[in-house]
Design an enzyme around this catalytic site. Structure first.
Site, short mmCIF file in Angstrom:
data_model
loop_
_atom_site.label_atom_id
_atom_site.label_comp_id
_atom_site.label_asym_id
_atom_site.label_seq_id
_atom_site.Cartn_x
_atom_site.Cartn_y
_atom_site.Cartn_z
N THR A 1 0.83 -1.21 0.00
CA THR A 1 0.00 0.00 0.00
C THR A 1 0.87 1.25 0.00
O THR A 1 1.94 1.26 0.62
CB THR A 1 -0.88 -0.04 1.26
OG1 THR A 1 -1.83 -1.07 1.10
CG2 THR A 1 -1.59 1.28 1.51
N GLY B 1 -4.86 -4.68 7.54
CA GLY B 1 -5.94 -3.70 7.62
C GLY B 1 -7.00 -3.98 8.66
O GLY B 1 -7.56 -3.06 9.27
N THR C 1 -0.18 1.40 6.83
CA THR C 1 -0.05 0.21 5.99
C THR C 1 0.06 -1.00 6.92
O THR C 1 0.52 -0.86 8.05
CB THR C 1 1.19 0.28 5.07
OG1 THR C 1 1.38 -1.01 4.45
CG2 THR C 1 2.46 0.63 5.83
N GLY C 2 -0.38 -2.14 6.45
CA GLY C 2 -0.29 -3.33 7.30
C GLY C 2 -1.57 -4.14 7.24
O GLY C 2 -2.36 -4.01 6.30
N GLY D 1 -10.24 -3.12 3.33
CA GLY D 1 -9.24 -2.94 4.38
C GLY D 1 -9.37 -1.58 5.04
O GLY D 1 -10.39 -0.90 4.94
N ASP D 2 -8.31 -1.19 5.71
CA ASP D 2 -8.32 0.08 6.44
C ASP D 2 -8.05 1.29 5.56
O ASP D 2 -8.49 2.40 5.86
CB ASP D 2 -7.24 0.04 7.54
CG ASP D 2 -5.84 -0.17 6.94
OD1 ASP D 2 -5.70 -1.04 6.04
OD2 ASP D 2 -4.91 0.54 7.35
N ARG E 1 -14.03 -7.80 0.34
CA ARG E 1 -13.27 -7.37 1.52
C ARG E 1 -12.76 -5.93 1.37
O ARG E 1 -12.23 -5.53 0.34
CB ARG E 1 -12.09 -8.33 1.72
CG ARG E 1 -11.19 -7.99 2.90
CD ARG E 1 -9.96 -7.23 2.49
NE ARG E 1 -9.05 -7.01 3.62
CZ ARG E 1 -8.03 -6.15 3.61
NH1 ARG E 1 -7.78 -5.47 2.53
NH2 ARG E 1 -7.28 -6.00 4.66
N1 ASP Z 1 -3.58 -2.05 4.79
C1 ASP Z 1 -3.85 -2.61 3.50
C2 ASP Z 1 -5.12 -3.42 3.57
O1 ASP Z 1 -5.35 -4.06 4.57
C3 ASP Z 1 -2.77 -3.50 3.01
C4 ASP Z 1 -1.42 -2.85 2.93
O2 ASP Z 1 -1.05 -2.04 3.78
O3 ASP Z 1 -0.69 -3.15 1.98
O4 ASP Z 1 -5.85 -3.44 2.60
#
Ligand code: ASP
Length: 334
Positions: free
Chosen positions: A187, A241, A238-239, A217-218, A215
């Protein structure tokens, strides 16, 4: 009512210094696992994104324009999981999410599950500025994008052979849990404070490889992966989510900063980093991992992560730096 965040000069009468921080995702990013070519290409892409945002801030432009420009540069680069280079869903489709927010009026725009917009961050900005809404999803968001005349691209533009290989690898795993939360997150995000003390944040992603059932994410959720408030700061995450959603991470950080700043005075030195670390610590306790970038209206920049590495970069009138691995010295500057 004027606030300290709106003055072009700080309390000592000096012009405020702008600041830009970017990330290109975090995860198991270790020297041994990276080819020299990929390492160099990622650094070049981070430099390019910093240059795009810094040019705007340096001539007195807005934090909002800067985070959009930096985010678009990262979306255009196939090394990151956003725009071109987005990961595939379980069905082999592309569903991108993005959000943008500015801290002066707390205006925000977000999109989920878009399939054809070349730069989803710009679509999020169009939602913020050209629609009465904050969050558009899927077919509706695609339609709004076309109506706004934003550049569209075919599926082949977004999905690279490497992303196809990652999906195939995931599908070969035994069991039904086609959910890739262990590898690297790609991300992209940008946060900035401009010379007027206004902050802005932008985040864009393809989500997680093999995601199913629509789905979300955050990243596109205002307050989870993205938030900006001139009274506190601008955050992009990022991470994993799901954990950032459950902790409303970006808003949580801004709320704690707002409470520690009193009457427009900056929080104590080191406070912003302590708050980011504490929220990331809570995410770890819940079982999640990830990274966060933050700038405050007072010019403090923070870049922290719980994974071995995070693609990241920082720019200010003093210069620019990029880093990938956890052992690269880029301690947050005061
Ligand atoms: N945070 C993003 C998600 O969960 C994924 C990412 O950080 O790459 O969609």
């Amino acid at each position: 009512m004027s606030s300290a965040a709106n003055d072009v000069s700080d309390r000592s009468g000096q012009p405020r210094a702008w600041r830009l921080v970017i990330h290109g995702g975090c995860g198991v990013l270790e020297r041994e696992r990276m080819t020299p070519e990929d390492d160099a290409a990622a650094r070049t892409a981070l430099e390019r994104a910093l240059a795009a945002g810094a040019a705007i801030l340096d001539r007195g432009g807005s934090a909002l324009d800067a985070v959009e420009a930096a985010g678009r540069a990262l979306e255009d680069d196939p090394h990151f999981n956003a725009g071109r280079g987005s990961v595939f869903t379980y069905q082999g489709t592309i569903e991108m999410d993005a959000a943008i927010m500015e801290g002066e009026r707390r205006g925000a725009g977000a999109v989920n599950g878009v399939t054809a917009t070349r730069n989803p961050i710009s679509l999020a900005r169009a939602v913020m500025e050209k629609s009465p809404h904050v969050f558009l999803s899927r077919e509706g968001a695609d339609e709004f994008s076309r109506l706004q005349g934003l550049e569209q691209a075919p599926p082949d533009y977004f999905g690279t052979p490497e992303r196809r290989r990652q999906l195939e690898e995931l599908r070969r795993q035994p069991g039904e849990d086609y959910f890739d939360i262990d590898v690297k997150y790609g991300t992209v995000g940008a946060v900035a404070v401009d010379v007027r003390g206004h902050v802005a944040a932008a985040t864009s992603t393809g989500g997680l490889t093999g995601k199913r059932w629509g789905r979300i994410g955050d990243s596109p959720v205002i307050g989870a992966g993205t938030y900006a408030d001139d009274r506190a700061g601008a955050v992009s995450a990022t991470g994993a989510g799901e954990y950032f959603l459950r902790s409303a991470a970006a808003h949580e950080i801004c709320a704690r900063l707002r409470f520690s700043a009193s009457q427009g005075e900056p929080p104590a030195p080191g406070q912003a980093q302590a708050i980011v670390d504490s929220v990331l610590g809570e995410i770890e306790e819940m079982g999640g991992s990830g990274g966060i970038i933050l700038v405050t209206p007072w010019g403090e920049a923070v870049s922290r992560f719980t994974t071995p590495g995070m693609y990241r970069g920082e720019a200010s009138p003093k210069g620019r730096s990029v880093a990938i691995y956890g052992d690269e010295g880029d301690a947050p500057t005061p």
